[in-house]
Enzyme design. Structure first.
Site, PDB file in Angstrom:
ATOM      1  N   CYS A 186      -4.520  12.381  12.539  1.00 31.90           N
ATOM      2  CA  CYS A 186      -5.204  10.947  12.620  1.00 31.90           C
ATOM      3  C   CYS A 186      -5.195  10.230  14.084  1.00 31.90           C
ATOM      4  O   CYS A 186      -4.311  10.854  14.812  1.00 31.90           O
ATOM      5  CB  CYS A 186      -4.633  10.127  11.646  1.00 31.90           C
ATOM      6  SG  CYS A 186      -3.183   9.454  11.770  1.00 31.90           S
TER       7      CYS A 186
ATOM      8  N   LYS B 187       0.867  -1.291  -0.093  1.00 31.83           N
ATOM      9  CA  LYS B 187       0.005   0.097   0.041  1.00 31.83           C
ATOM     10  C   LYS B 187       0.914   1.195  -0.101  1.00 31.83           C
ATOM     11  O   LYS B 187       0.683   2.108  -0.891  1.00 31.83           O
ATOM     12  CB  LYS B 187      -1.064   0.055   1.190  1.00 31.83           C
ATOM     13  CG  LYS B 187      -1.545   1.417   1.377  1.00 31.83           C
ATOM     14  CD  LYS B 187      -2.292   1.274   2.768  1.00 31.83           C
ATOM     15  CE  LYS B 187      -1.993   1.676   4.100  1.00 31.83           C
ATOM     16  NZ  LYS B 187      -1.383   2.922   4.456  1.00 31.83           N
ATOM     17  N   ASN B 188       1.853   1.239   0.792  1.00 32.43           N
ATOM     18  CA  ASN B 188       2.743   2.450   1.037  1.00 32.43           C
ATOM     19  C   ASN B 188       3.596   2.600   0.017  1.00 32.43           C
ATOM     20  O   ASN B 188       4.110   3.918  -0.090  1.00 32.43           O
ATOM     21  CB  ASN B 188       3.336   2.635   2.429  1.00 32.43           C
ATOM     22  CG  ASN B 188       2.388   2.553   3.425  1.00 32.43           C
ATOM     23  OD1 ASN B 188       1.130   3.026   3.370  1.00 32.43           O
ATOM     24  ND2 ASN B 188       2.851   2.356   4.678  1.00 32.43           N
TER      25      ASN B 188
ATOM     26  N   ARG C 207      -0.178  14.845  12.202  1.00 31.22           N
ATOM     27  CA  ARG C 207       0.752  14.323  11.049  1.00 31.22           C
ATOM     28  C   ARG C 207       1.199  15.702  10.452  1.00 31.22           C
ATOM     29  O   ARG C 207       0.789  15.955   9.232  1.00 31.22           O
ATOM     30  CB  ARG C 207      -0.106  13.365  10.191  1.00 31.22           C
ATOM     31  CG  ARG C 207      -0.732  12.336  10.829  1.00 31.22           C
ATOM     32  CD  ARG C 207       0.110  11.219  11.108  1.00 31.22           C
ATOM     33  NE  ARG C 207       0.854  10.472  10.029  1.00 31.22           N
ATOM     34  CZ  ARG C 207       0.361   9.562   9.251  1.00 31.22           C
ATOM     35  NH1 ARG C 207      -0.819   8.915   9.946  1.00 31.22           N
ATOM     36  NH2 ARG C 207       1.071   8.886   8.503  1.00 31.22           N
TER      37      ARG C 207
ATOM     38  N   ARG D  93      -8.691  -0.251   4.865  1.00 30.70           N
ATOM     39  CA  ARG D  93      -7.778   0.698   4.116  1.00 30.70           C
ATOM     40  C   ARG D  93      -6.518  -0.077   3.474  1.00 30.70           C
ATOM     41  O   ARG D  93      -5.764   0.327   2.506  1.00 30.70           O
ATOM     42  CB  ARG D  93      -7.611   1.834   5.087  1.00 30.70           C
ATOM     43  CG  ARG D  93      -8.683   2.696   5.107  1.00 30.70           C
ATOM     44  CD  ARG D  93      -8.162   3.904   6.155  1.00 30.70           C
ATOM     45  NE  ARG D  93      -7.036   4.392   5.539  1.00 30.70           N
ATOM     46  CZ  ARG D  93      -5.939   5.190   6.274  1.00 30.70           C
ATOM     47  NH1 ARG D  93      -6.294   5.205   7.693  1.00 30.70           N
ATOM     48  NH2 ARG D  93      -5.001   5.620   5.470  1.00 30.70           N
TER      49      ARG D  93
ATOM     50  N   ASP E 136       4.990   0.515  12.025  1.00 34.55           N
ATOM     51  CA  ASP E 136       3.838   0.014  11.473  1.00 34.55           C
ATOM     52  C   ASP E 136       3.681  -1.567  11.968  1.00 34.55           C
ATOM     53  O   ASP E 136       2.581  -2.201  11.696  1.00 34.55           O
ATOM     54  CB  ASP E 136       3.863   0.035   9.696  1.00 34.55           C
ATOM     55  CG  ASP E 136       3.625   1.210   9.290  1.00 34.55           C
ATOM     56  OD1 ASP E 136       3.678   1.560   8.232  1.00 34.55           O
ATOM     57  OD2 ASP E 136       3.423   2.295  10.193  1.00 34.55           O
TER      58      ASP E 136
HETATM   59  C1  EPZ Z   1       4.446   6.923   6.168  1.00 39.69           C
HETATM   60  O1  EPZ Z   1       3.648   7.981   6.810  1.00 39.69           O
HETATM   61  C2  EPZ Z   1       3.438   5.669   6.050  1.00 39.69           C
HETATM   62  N1  EPZ Z   1       2.286   5.881   5.249  1.00 39.69           N
HETATM   63  C3  EPZ Z   1       3.093   5.211   7.572  1.00 39.69           C
HETATM   64  O2  EPZ Z   1       2.384   4.126   7.385  1.00 39.69           O
HETATM   65  C4  EPZ Z   1       4.249   4.940   8.193  1.00 39.69           C
HETATM   66  O3  EPZ Z   1       3.961   4.827   9.541  1.00 39.69           O
HETATM   67  C5  EPZ Z   1       5.302   6.099   8.158  1.00 39.69           C
HETATM   68  O4  EPZ Z   1       5.506   6.523   6.986  1.00 39.69           O
HETATM   69  C6  EPZ Z   1       6.601   6.024   8.816  1.00 39.69           C
HETATM   70  O5  EPZ Z   1       7.196   4.881   8.392  1.00 39.69           O
HETATM   71  C7  EPZ Z   1       2.508   5.892   3.947  1.00 39.69           C
HETATM   72  O6  EPZ Z   1       3.684   5.833   3.407  1.00 39.69           O
HETATM   73  C8  EPZ Z   1       1.451   6.373   3.265  1.00 39.69           C
HETATM   74  P1  EPZ Z   1       6.691  10.313   7.900  1.00 39.69           P
HETATM   75  P2  EPZ Z   1       4.380   9.361   6.544  1.00 39.69           P
HETATM   76  O7  EPZ Z   1       6.326  11.446   7.023  1.00 39.69           O
HETATM   77  O8  EPZ Z   1       5.083   9.981   5.216  1.00 39.69           O
HETATM   78  C9  EPZ Z   1       7.029  13.455  11.622  1.00 39.69           C
HETATM   79  C10 EPZ Z   1       0.412   2.937   7.688  1.00 39.69           C
HETATM   80  O9  EPZ Z   1       0.001   2.272   8.742  1.00 39.69           O
HETATM   81  N2  EPZ Z   1       7.068  14.258  10.626  1.00 39.69           N
HETATM   82  O10 EPZ Z   1       7.704   9.477   7.809  1.00 39.69           O
HETATM   83  O11 EPZ Z   1       3.241  10.378   6.893  1.00 39.69           O
HETATM   84  C11 EPZ Z   1       5.951  12.573  11.638  1.00 39.69           C
HETATM   85  O12 EPZ Z   1       4.844  13.275  12.792  1.00 39.69           O
HETATM   86  C12 EPZ Z   1       0.822   4.303   7.775  1.00 39.69           C
HETATM   87  O13 EPZ Z   1       0.455   2.157   6.650  1.00 39.69           O
HETATM   88  C13 EPZ Z   1       7.423  15.722  10.739  1.00 39.69           C
HETATM   89  O14 EPZ Z   1       7.462  16.044  11.845  1.00 39.69           O
HETATM   90  O15 EPZ Z   1       5.376   9.476   7.731  1.00 39.69           O
HETATM   91  C14 EPZ Z   1       6.204  11.163  12.374  1.00 39.69           C
HETATM   92  O16 EPZ Z   1       6.584  11.430  13.696  1.00 39.69           O
HETATM   93  C15 EPZ Z   1       0.789   4.894   9.218  1.00 39.69           C
HETATM   94  N3  EPZ Z   1       7.128  16.461   9.824  1.00 39.69           N
HETATM   95  C16 EPZ Z   1       7.489  10.875  11.599  1.00 39.69           C
HETATM   96  O17 EPZ Z   1       8.117  12.504  11.142  1.00 39.69           O
HETATM   97  C17 EPZ Z   1       6.932  16.353   8.498  1.00 39.69           C
HETATM   98  O18 EPZ Z   1       6.878  17.293   7.586  1.00 39.69           O
HETATM   99  C18 EPZ Z   1       7.514  10.279  10.384  1.00 39.69           C
HETATM  100  O19 EPZ Z   1       6.756  10.844   9.305  1.00 39.69           O
HETATM  101  C19 EPZ Z   1       6.465  14.983   8.173  1.00 39.69           C
HETATM  102  C20 EPZ Z   1       6.823  13.969   9.137  1.00 39.69           C
END
Ligand code: EPZ
Length: 431
Positions: A116, A22-23, A121, A400, A308
Site C-alpha cells: 500500500c 478499528k485495529n 507490507r 476507512r 499511526d
Molecule cells: C498494524 O499493521 C496496523 N493495522 C497498522 O495501522 C499499524 O501502522 C501497524 O500495525 C504498526 O503499528 C492493523 O492493525 C489493521 P506490522 P500490521 O505487521 O500488523 C514489518 C492504520 O493506519 N513486517 O506490525 O500490518 C512491516 O513491514 C494502519 O490503521 C515484516 O517485515 O503492521 C512493518 O515495517 C496502517 N514482516 C513492521 O513490520 C511481517 O511478516 C510492522 O508491521 C509483518 C510485518
C-alpha cells in the site's frame, strides 16, 4: 466522489467521544471464525474497513447480523477455507483470516495482500510463525496455502527488522489457541489491540498467559465457545483529536480514552508544552499562548510512539518555532503527508527515515490529495491552521479509519464539510 472543504478553524472547543478501535475490531471480527457459536461484538466503529471485513467473513460462511449500530453478531457454523484475491486485495487486514481458518479447518488459502502507499507490507513473519506450528506453508499464484493437518504448538519468535508484527501476532495467537500442545511466542506485539484480541479469546475459552507482554504462552484447547465483547477505544482516533485541539489552541475534552493507551504520545505532547489535564478516561487539551517547543520523536512498537500518529505530530510541529526531527522506524517511507504539507507552505525536509520539520510555517490552503489514512488526517489538521480553503480529494482513505470524522470535528467548531467533487472549483479537480 466526496471531497472535504476545510478552512482555517479554531480554537476548537467542546467534548468529543472516542469510538471503538478499528485495529482492534478487525482481528476481533476474524477471531469469530474460531467457534461455531455466536459471538457478539459491541462498540464496533462504522467504517468501510469494518464493512469490508464483514463482507469477507460472510463470504467464507459466517452468518452475520447487525442488530443495531456498533453491534455485530457473527456465527461461523459452516466455513470454507478460501479467502479470494478480489476481496483480500482491497484490505490488508484481511490477512487476519489466515490464523483462524488454519486453526478451525486445519487448512487455509488466503490471497497475499498487496502493498500500500506506506510501503511493502510483507507477511513473512506470519508465515514463519505458522511453519513453526508445524504447518505446511506454500505460496503459489499469489495465495498462501496452509496445510495444518499436523499443527502442533511450539516455540515461535516473531521479531522482524522493525520489531514485532501486530497482525502477525494476532494470526499466530489465533492459530495456536486450537493447536494441540503449548505455544510460546517470543517478541509478540504488545499493542492494546493485541491485548484486546487475547482478552476476547480468553472469554471464548482460550488459555493464554502473559497477555500484554512480549512473551505469550498458549495452551491449545479442543474448542472455543461464543461470548460477548466490547471493542477497546481507538487510541489513534483519540490522538488525532488531541492534535486537532492543540494545533488550533483549543479547549477540548477527548472522552472515553484510558490515558495508558497513549503513554508515549501524551509524553511527547507534554514535552512540547501542550497543556493536558487527565481526568479518569478523559483527556482535556487546554489553550496555550506563544509557541510550543520543537521535539525529536522516533516511532516504535508499543509502548513507543505510534507510527499511526506520526503524520499528525508532523502537522503540529509545522506550527512550532524551531526544528523538530521525526523519525519513522516502522515504515521508513511513511511520509506521504510531507509533499502535501509542503504544498501548503510547510518547511519539511526528508533525510532518510526522518522528517526535519522547521517551524513555524505560515500555511495556506491548497488542493491536496488524501493517500495513507493517517496522512490524510494530518492534512486536515494542517488545514485548520492554514489561511484560505483546503480541498481534500480521495477522502475514501479517511472513511476507512475515521467514523463521521468531519461531523465530530465540526461539532467542536471546525470548518470542515463533506461535498461532492462537482462542488470543487473546476481548476482544482485532480487531472
Ligand atoms: C498494524 O499493521 C496496523 N493495522 C497498522 O495501522 C499499524 O501502522 C501497524 O500495525 C504498526 O503499528 C492493523 O492493525 C489493521 P506490522 P500490521 O505487521 O500488523 C514489518 C492504520 O493506519 N513486517 O506490525 O500490518 C512491516 O513491514 C494502519 O490503521 C515484516 O517485515 O503492521 C512493518 O515495517 C496502517 N514482516 C513492521 O513490520 C511481517 O511478516 C510492522 O508491521 C509483518 C510485518
Amino acid at each position: 466522489m466526496d471531497v472535504f472543504k476545510v478552512s482555517r478553524s479554531g480554537p476548537l472547543k467542546g467534548e468529543i467521544e472516542v469510538g471503538g478501535a478499528k485495529n482492534a475490531a478487525l482481528p476481533l471480527l476474524a477471531a469469530t471464525l474460531l467457534t461455531d457459536e455466536a459471538v457478539t461484538l459491541r462498540n464496533v466503529p462504522d467504517l468501510s474497513d469494518i464493512r469490508f471485513m464483514v463482507e469477507i467473513l460472510s463470504h467464507v460462511g459466517s452468518e452475520v447480523e447487525n442488530p443495531e449500530p456498533g453491534v455485530w453478531k457473527l456465527k461461523a457454523a459452516e466455513l470454507t477455507h478460501i479467502a479470494p484475491y478480489e476481496l483480500v486485495r482491497k484490505m490488508r487486514a484481511s490477512v487476519c483470516l489466515l490464523g483462524p481458518l488454519t486453526a478451525r479447518l486445519r487448512k487455509a488459502e488466503v490471497s497475499i495482500p498487496g502493498g500500500c502507499v506506506i510501503g511493502p507490507r510483507p507477511i513473512d513473519l506470519h508465515l514463519k510463525g505458522l511453519a513453526k506450528l508445524n504447518c505446511e506453508v506454500e505460496i503459489t499464484n499469489g495465495y498462501v496455502h496452509v496445510d495444518a493437518s499436523k499443527i502442533q504448538g511450539g516455540p515461535v519468535f516473531l521479531g522482524g527488522r522493525s520489531g514485532s508484527t501486530v497482525t502477525g501476532t494476532a494470526n499466530i495467537v489465533m492459530a495456536a489457541v486450537l493447536a494441540p500442545g503449548t505455544t510460546r511466542i517470543e517478541c509478540a506485539a504488545c499493542e492494546p489491540e493485541v491485548v484486546d484480541l487475547c482478552n476476547l479469546l480468553v472469554k471464548m475459552g482460550a488459555k493464554i498467559e502473559g497477555i500484554g507482554s512480549p512473551e505469550l504462552t498458549i495452551e491449545g484447547v479442543e474448542k472455543l465457545h461464543g461470548c460477548e465483547h466490547s471493542v477497546i477505544a481507538d487510541r489513534i482516533e483519540a490522538g488525532t483529536f488531541i492534535v486537532a485541539a492543540a494545533i488550533t489552541r483549543g479547549d477540548v475534552t477527548v472522552k472515553g480514552i484510558p490515558p495508558n493507551l497513549l503513554g508515549a504520545f501524551l509524553d511527547k505532547l507534554e514535552e512540547s508544552g501542550v497543556p493536558l489535564k487527565i481526568e479518569g478516561d478523559n483527556i482535556r487539551v487546554l489553550p496555550y499562548e506563544g509557541s510550543l517547543k520543537p521535539v525529536d520523536c522516533i516511532t516504535l512498537p508499543y509502548p513507543g510512539f505510534p507510527t499511526d500518529l506520526q503524520a499528525q505530530l508532523c502537522a503540529l510541529m509545522t506550527q512550532v518555532e524551531g526544528i523538530s526531527i521525526i523519525t519513522e522506524r516502522i515504515y521508513p517511507n511513511r511520509f506521504m503527508h510531507v509533499p502535501e504539507l509542503q504544498r501548503m507552505g510547510a518547511d519539511i525536509a526528508i533525510e532518510g527515515p526522518s522528517a526535519i520539520v522547521k517551524g513555524a510555517s505560515k500555511l495556506s490552503g491548497a488542493p491536496v490529495m488524501a493517500s495513507d489514512l493517517r496522512a490524510s488526517a494530518a492534512l486536515i489538521l494542517a488545514a485548520f491552521a492554514a489561511t484560505g480553503e483546503t480541498w481534500i480529494q480521495r477522502i475514501y482513505h479517511l472513511d476507512r479509519g475515521y467514523e463521521r470524522f468531519e461531523q465530530k470535528l465540526a461539532g467542536l467548531g471546525a470548518k470542515i464539510e463533506r461535498l461532492s467533487d462537482k462542488d470543487m472549483p473546476k481548476e482544482l479537480l485532480e487531472a
